[in-house]
Design a protein around this motif. Sequence first.
Motif, PDB file in Angstrom:
ATOM      1  N   THR A   1      39.569  -7.540  -5.814  1.00 46.85           N
ATOM      2  CA  THR A   1      39.063  -8.639  -5.025  1.00 46.85           C
ATOM      3  C   THR A   1      38.089  -7.943  -4.036  1.00 46.85           C
ATOM      4  OG1 THR A   1      40.875  -8.325  -3.460  1.00 46.85           O
ATOM      5  CG2 THR A   1      41.090 -10.226  -5.303  1.00 46.85           C
ATOM      6  N   THR A   2      38.063  -6.597  -3.756  1.00 46.65           N
ATOM      7  CA  THR A   2      37.453  -6.109  -2.776  1.00 46.65           C
ATOM      8  C   THR A   2      35.958  -5.891  -3.357  1.00 46.65           C
ATOM      9  OG1 THR A   2      39.014  -4.856  -1.755  1.00 46.65           O
ATOM     10  CG2 THR A   2      36.967  -4.103  -1.546  1.00 46.65           C
ATOM     11  N   ILE A   3      35.869  -5.536  -4.551  1.00 41.92           N
ATOM     12  CA  ILE A   3      34.654  -5.541  -5.476  1.00 41.92           C
ATOM     13  C   ILE A   3      34.075  -6.988  -5.478  1.00 41.92           C
ATOM     14  CG2 ILE A   3      33.653  -5.275  -7.910  1.00 41.92           C
ATOM     15  CD1 ILE A   3      34.333  -2.499  -6.489  1.00 41.92           C
ATOM     16  N   GLY A   4      34.667  -7.874  -5.738  1.00 40.42           N
ATOM     17  CA  GLY A   4      34.326  -9.243  -5.708  1.00 40.42           C
ATOM     18  C   GLY A   4      33.571  -9.652  -4.299  1.00 40.42           C
ATOM     19  N   ASN A   5      34.253  -9.217  -3.196  1.00 38.89           N
ATOM     20  CA  ASN A   5      33.989  -9.544  -1.895  1.00 38.89           C
ATOM     21  C   ASN A   5      32.596  -8.993  -1.609  1.00 38.89           C
ATOM     22  OD1 ASN A   5      36.165 -11.282  -1.623  1.00 38.89           O
ATOM     23  ND2 ASN A   5      37.329  -9.637  -0.485  1.00 38.89           N
ATOM     24  N   TRP A   6      32.697  -7.507  -2.142  1.00 38.11           N
ATOM     25  CA  TRP A   6      31.212  -6.850  -2.016  1.00 38.11           C
ATOM     26  C   TRP A   6      30.010  -7.443  -2.419  1.00 38.11           C
ATOM     27  CZ3 TRP A   6      33.010  -1.061  -3.169  1.00 38.11           C
ATOM     28  CH2 TRP A   6      33.773  -0.599  -2.451  1.00 38.11           C
ATOM     29  N   LEU A   7      30.514  -7.887  -3.713  1.00 34.07           N
ATOM     30  CA  LEU A   7      29.137  -8.544  -4.689  1.00 34.07           C
ATOM     31  C   LEU A   7      28.850  -9.961  -4.098  1.00 34.07           C
ATOM     32  CD1 LEU A   7      30.051  -7.140  -8.211  1.00 34.07           C
ATOM     33  CD2 LEU A   7      28.289  -6.411  -6.600  1.00 34.07           C
ATOM     34  N   GLY A   8      29.955 -10.537  -3.286  1.00 32.57           N
ATOM     35  CA  GLY A   8      29.575 -12.117  -3.164  1.00 32.57           C
ATOM     36  C   GLY A   8      29.167 -11.985  -1.692  1.00 32.57           C
ATOM     37  N   GLY A   9      28.947 -10.993  -1.036  1.00 34.28           N
ATOM     38  CA  GLY A   9      28.502 -10.817   0.302  1.00 34.28           C
ATOM     39  C   GLY A   9      29.394 -11.336   1.500  1.00 34.28           C
ATOM     40  N   GLU A  10      30.630 -11.241   1.042  1.00 33.15           N
ATOM     41  CA  GLU A  10      31.612 -11.755   2.087  1.00 33.15           C
ATOM     42  C   GLU A  10      32.115 -10.442   3.020  1.00 33.15           C
ATOM     43  OE1 GLU A  10      34.742 -13.540  -0.110  1.00 33.15           O
ATOM     44  OE2 GLU A  10      33.317 -14.601  -1.239  1.00 33.15           O
ATOM     45  N   GLN A  11      31.944  -9.064   2.361  1.00 30.70           N
ATOM     46  CA  GLN A  11      32.464  -8.153   2.888  1.00 30.70           C
ATOM     47  C   GLN A  11      31.576  -6.792   2.623  1.00 30.70           C
ATOM     48  OE1 GLN A  11      36.475  -7.118   1.602  1.00 30.70           O
ATOM     49  NE2 GLN A  11      36.542  -5.171   2.541  1.00 30.70           N
ATOM     50  N   PHE A  12      31.440  -5.844   3.107  1.00 27.34           N
ATOM     51  CA  PHE A  12      30.378  -4.692   3.005  1.00 27.34           C
ATOM     52  C   PHE A  12      31.252  -3.402   2.933  1.00 27.34           C
ATOM     53  CE2 PHE A  12      27.691  -7.773   4.364  1.00 27.34           C
ATOM     54  CZ  PHE A  12      26.654  -7.808   3.487  1.00 27.34           C
ATOM     55  N   PRO A  13      30.891  -2.471   1.855  1.00 23.10           N
ATOM     56  CA  PRO A  13      31.859  -1.344   1.928  1.00 23.10           C
ATOM     57  C   PRO A  13      31.683  -0.522   3.083  1.00 23.10           C
ATOM     58  CG  PRO A  13      30.241  -1.616   0.001  1.00 23.10           C
ATOM     59  CD  PRO A  13      29.839  -2.756   1.252  1.00 23.10           C
ATOM     60  N   GLN A  14      32.863   0.000   3.458  1.00 25.00           N
ATOM     61  CA  GLN A  14      33.112   1.020   4.597  1.00 25.00           C
ATOM     62  C   GLN A  14      32.545   2.341   4.360  1.00 25.00           C
ATOM     63  OE1 GLN A  14      34.016  -0.602   7.645  1.00 25.00           O
ATOM     64  NE2 GLN A  14      33.343  -2.331   6.318  1.00 25.00           N
ATOM     65  N   ALA A  15      32.465   2.566   3.080  1.00 19.20           N
ATOM     66  CA  ALA A  15      32.180   4.099   2.877  1.00 19.20           C
ATOM     67  C   ALA A  15      31.004   4.177   1.709  1.00 19.20           C
ATOM     68  CB  ALA A  15      33.560   4.920   2.466  1.00 19.20           C
ATOM     69  N   ILE A  16      30.383   5.022   1.595  1.00 15.73           N
ATOM     70  CA  ILE A  16      29.204   5.132   0.482  1.00 15.73           C
ATOM     71  C   ILE A  16      29.776   5.232  -1.014  1.00 15.73           C
ATOM     72  CG2 ILE A  16      27.338   6.505  -0.251  1.00 15.73           C
ATOM     73  CD1 ILE A  16      26.673   4.500   1.966  1.00 15.73           C
ATOM     74  N   ASP A  17      30.995   6.224  -0.937  1.00 17.09           N
ATOM     75  CA  ASP A  17      31.326   6.645  -2.313  1.00 17.09           C
ATOM     76  C   ASP A  17      32.057   5.416  -3.025  1.00 17.09           C
ATOM     77  OD1 ASP A  17      30.427   9.200  -2.037  1.00 17.09           O
ATOM     78  OD2 ASP A  17      32.321   9.823  -1.161  1.00 17.09           O
ATOM     79  N   PRO A  18      32.783   4.755  -2.472  1.00 14.79           N
ATOM     80  CA  PRO A  18      33.166   3.413  -3.504  1.00 14.79           C
ATOM     81  C   PRO A  18      31.755   2.679  -3.779  1.00 14.79           C
ATOM     82  CG  PRO A  18      34.671   3.827  -1.490  1.00 14.79           C
ATOM     83  CD  PRO A  18      33.343   4.589  -1.264  1.00 14.79           C
ATOM     84  N   LEU A  19      31.059   2.578  -2.983  1.00 22.58           N
ATOM     85  CA  LEU A  19      29.954   1.652  -3.519  1.00 22.58           C
ATOM     86  C   LEU A  19      29.262   2.371  -4.605  1.00 22.58           C
ATOM     87  CD1 LEU A  19      27.704  -0.470  -3.281  1.00 22.58           C
ATOM     88  CD2 LEU A  19      26.720   0.720  -1.307  1.00 22.58           C
ATOM     89  N   LEU A  20      29.083   3.540  -4.559  1.00 23.56           N
ATOM     90  CA  LEU A  20      28.237   4.418  -5.513  1.00 23.56           C
ATOM     91  C   LEU A  20      29.112   4.424  -7.013  1.00 23.56           C
ATOM     92  CD1 LEU A  20      27.073   7.604  -3.800  1.00 23.56           C
ATOM     93  CD2 LEU A  20      25.951   5.557  -4.638  1.00 23.56           C
ATOM     94  N   GLU A  21      30.571   4.331  -6.903  1.00 20.02           N
ATOM     95  CA  GLU A  21      31.259   3.905  -8.152  1.00 20.02           C
ATOM     96  C   GLU A  21      31.115   2.600  -8.640  1.00 20.02           C
ATOM     97  OE1 GLU A  21      32.953   6.135  -9.807  1.00 20.02           O
ATOM     98  OE2 GLU A  21      32.876   7.687  -8.231  1.00 20.02           O
ATOM     99  N   LEU A  22      30.646   1.599  -7.922  1.00 20.15           N
ATOM    100  CA  LEU A  22      30.285   0.329  -8.415  1.00 20.15           C
ATOM    101  C   LEU A  22      28.687   0.427  -8.979  1.00 20.15           C
ATOM    102  CD1 LEU A  22      30.485  -2.716  -8.736  1.00 20.15           C
ATOM    103  CD2 LEU A  22      29.588  -2.947  -6.495  1.00 20.15           C
TER     104      LEU A  22
END
Length: 100
Positions: A39-60
């Motif tokens: 659900t966090t990935i979905g929230n990031w991609l939906g613009g509802e939430q932004f990653p708090q760290a770079i490394d998880p975003l890079l995994e996406l």
Amino acid sequence: MPEEDFAALIAGLAAFRNDRLDRQPSDRAPAKAAGVRPTTIGNWLGGEQFPQAIDPLLELVRAVRAHAARAGLAGSPALAHLADEQRPRGTSVQRLTLSR
């Protein structure tokens, strides 16, 4: 990277995944690699939430890039721009969170 550019990066990644990759990979695989919930990935991609760290975003980003390669889209100019791992590294963690 200004906050607006970061939001545009996430929106572009979501649009590429939705439009060119038929919403693949699912949220589950990148979430597992990033150590977050699907659900966090979905929230990031939906613009509802932004990653708090770079490394998880890079995994996406890596998961989308790998799926695009399997789909024969590795040479896509849009993907090259979105999947540049150095691009989000210029953003400090403090600037990742947009105030709403």
